[in-house]
Design a protein around this motif. Structure first.
Motif, PDB file in Angstrom:
ATOM      1  N   GLY A 169      -0.574  -2.376 -29.547  1.00  0.00           N
ATOM      2  CA  GLY A 169       0.107  -3.294 -28.655  1.00  0.00           C
ATOM      3  C   GLY A 169       1.544  -2.892 -28.364  1.00  0.00           C
ATOM      4  O   GLY A 169       2.225  -2.346 -29.225  1.00  0.00           O
ATOM      5  N   PHE A 170       1.983  -3.137 -27.144  1.00  0.00           N
ATOM      6  CA  PHE A 170       3.339  -2.844 -26.679  1.00  0.00           C
ATOM      7  C   PHE A 170       3.674  -1.355 -26.733  1.00  0.00           C
ATOM      8  O   PHE A 170       4.836  -0.975 -26.663  1.00  0.00           O
ATOM      9  CB  PHE A 170       4.391  -3.637 -27.467  1.00  0.00           C
ATOM     10  CG  PHE A 170       4.178  -5.111 -27.445  1.00  0.00           C
ATOM     11  CD1 PHE A 170       4.485  -5.851 -26.310  1.00  0.00           C
ATOM     12  CD2 PHE A 170       3.649  -5.765 -28.538  1.00  0.00           C
ATOM     13  CE1 PHE A 170       4.278  -7.232 -26.281  1.00  0.00           C
ATOM     14  CE2 PHE A 170       3.437  -7.137 -28.517  1.00  0.00           C
ATOM     15  CZ  PHE A 170       3.754  -7.862 -27.396  1.00  0.00           C
ATOM     16  N   SER A 176       3.448   0.505 -29.345  1.00  0.00           N
ATOM     17  CA  SER A 176       4.078   0.801 -30.635  1.00  0.00           C
ATOM     18  C   SER A 176       3.312   1.864 -31.412  1.00  0.00           C
ATOM     19  O   SER A 176       2.133   2.119 -31.163  1.00  0.00           O
ATOM     20  CB  SER A 176       4.167  -0.478 -31.476  1.00  0.00           C
ATOM     21  OG  SER A 176       2.875  -0.932 -31.842  1.00  0.00           O
ATOM     22  N   LYS A 180      12.356   0.145 -22.990  1.00  0.00           N
ATOM     23  CA  LYS A 180      12.253   0.153 -21.525  1.00  0.00           C
ATOM     24  C   LYS A 180      13.589   0.532 -20.880  1.00  0.00           C
ATOM     25  O   LYS A 180      13.622   1.130 -19.826  1.00  0.00           O
ATOM     26  CB  LYS A 180      11.820  -1.222 -21.020  1.00  0.00           C
ATOM     27  CG  LYS A 180      10.497  -1.704 -21.576  1.00  0.00           C
ATOM     28  CD  LYS A 180       9.345  -1.031 -20.921  1.00  0.00           C
ATOM     29  CE  LYS A 180       8.051  -1.668 -21.416  1.00  0.00           C
ATOM     30  NZ  LYS A 180       6.961  -0.784 -21.477  1.00  0.00           N
ATOM     31  N   PHE A 230       8.972   1.077 -31.327  1.00  0.00           N
ATOM     32  CA  PHE A 230       8.591   0.536 -30.032  1.00  0.00           C
ATOM     33  C   PHE A 230       9.311   1.283 -28.926  1.00  0.00           C
ATOM     34  O   PHE A 230      10.495   1.592 -29.063  1.00  0.00           O
ATOM     35  CB  PHE A 230       8.953  -0.952 -29.955  1.00  0.00           C
ATOM     36  CG  PHE A 230       8.246  -1.784 -30.970  1.00  0.00           C
ATOM     37  CD1 PHE A 230       7.046  -2.398 -30.661  1.00  0.00           C
ATOM     38  CD2 PHE A 230       8.768  -1.948 -32.243  1.00  0.00           C
ATOM     39  CE1 PHE A 230       6.378  -3.157 -31.600  1.00  0.00           C
ATOM     40  CE2 PHE A 230       8.107  -2.702 -33.195  1.00  0.00           C
ATOM     41  CZ  PHE A 230       6.903  -3.307 -32.869  1.00  0.00           C
TER      42      PHE A 230
END
Length: 78
Positions: A24-25, A27, A47, A44
Motif C-alpha cells: 500500500g502507498f 511503501s 510525492k 514511503f
C-alpha cells in the motif's frame, strides 16, 4: 532519501509492482539502523521531491538522542 539510495529504492519498488507484490502507498518494508539502534519499518515515496521518507520511531530517537532537524546516517536492508 535521494540520490543513489533513492534510485535503488525506486527500482525495487518498480520490480515489486511488476511482480505483483507491491504494498500500500508504494511503501517498502525495510530493516533500518541508526547508530546502534536497529528497527523494522517501512519507507514511503515522497510525492513532493521524488525521494523516500523514513519514519523514525520515538523510541529510536530517544535511544540515539536525536532531535528534529538532526542529520543522521542510516543503513537500510530491503
Amino acid at each position: 532519501m535521494e540520490g543513489a539510495a533513492g534510485e535503488a529504492l525506486s527500482g525495487t519498488a518498480v520490480m515489486r509492482k511488476l511482480e505483483g507484490t507491491a504494498r500500500g502507498f508504494g511503501s517498502l518494508k525495510v530493516r533500518a539502523r541508526i547508530g546502534e539502534t536497529h528497527f523494522a519499518t517501512s519507507v514511503f515515496p515522497s510525492k513532493s521531491d521524488g525521494g523516500w521518507l523514513l519514519p523514525v520511531k520515538a523510541s529510536v530517537r530517544r535511544a540515539e538522542g536525536l532531535a528534529e532537524g538532526d542529520e543522521v546516517e542510516v543503513s537500510l536492508e530491503y
